[in-house]
Design an enzyme around this catalytic site. Structure first.
Site: not given
Length: 164
Positions: A126-127
């Site tokens: 989850p950047c």
């Protein structure tokens, strides 16, 4: 080398191309296609079909974590950063500095930012949950509008984005 397969998921924020082998997914990236070209077929590997269905559940709001096998392709440092990103859970955010501290290298803020930008497993790694230390949205390979959408989808109140 194993055969490479692709399937496109048409999300509310654009086409997402899923790529992998019979065993692992190694890429989940936003595409600029208007419509998905790679349709699910009878011979689509189970791992890609699982990824497709789990992304569908995520976008429908019924899934917060992913359980299909994936493979991170990058340097040791990049993989360390990406693994740390998975510690930022649904509805939470962190900063490059938070990640740098969590991997024991507080001065590597810029390197963490660079690694974050090379993540090929969008949403799953989850950047999009990385924001500026001041609470504003910072760069996202899929576009800041998608990042804002994803954070709102996860019920995180976003502040004004940074204008470049």
């Amino acid at each position: 080398m194993s055969d490479v397969y692709k399937v496109d998921y048409e999300s509310p924020i654009g086409v997402i191309e899923i790529a992998g082998t019979d065993d692992v997914v190694y890429s989940i990236l936003f595409s600029e296609q208007e419509k998905g070209e790679n349709k699910m077929k009878e011979d689509t590997p189970k791992v890609l079909a699982d990824c497709y269905h789990q992304l569908d559940e995520y976008f429908k709001g019924t899934r917060r974590e992913f359980s299909f096998p994936y493979q991170m392709e990058g340097t040791h440092f990049q993989k360390t950063v990406w693994k740390a990103l998975t510690g930022i859970h649904y509805g939470q955010t962190g900063s490059y500095k938070d990640i740098a501290v969590s991997i024991g290298n507080e001065k590597a803020i810029r390197a963490v930012g660079s690694a974050n930008g090379k993540n090929k497993l969008s949403i799953v790694i989850p950047c999009h949950r990385i924001i500026g230390s001041n609470g504003t949205l910072t760069g996202y390979a899929g576009g800041l509008w998608r990042k804002e959408w994803l954070l709102r989808h996860e019920n995180f109140p976003t502040k004004k984005t940074i204008d470049f």
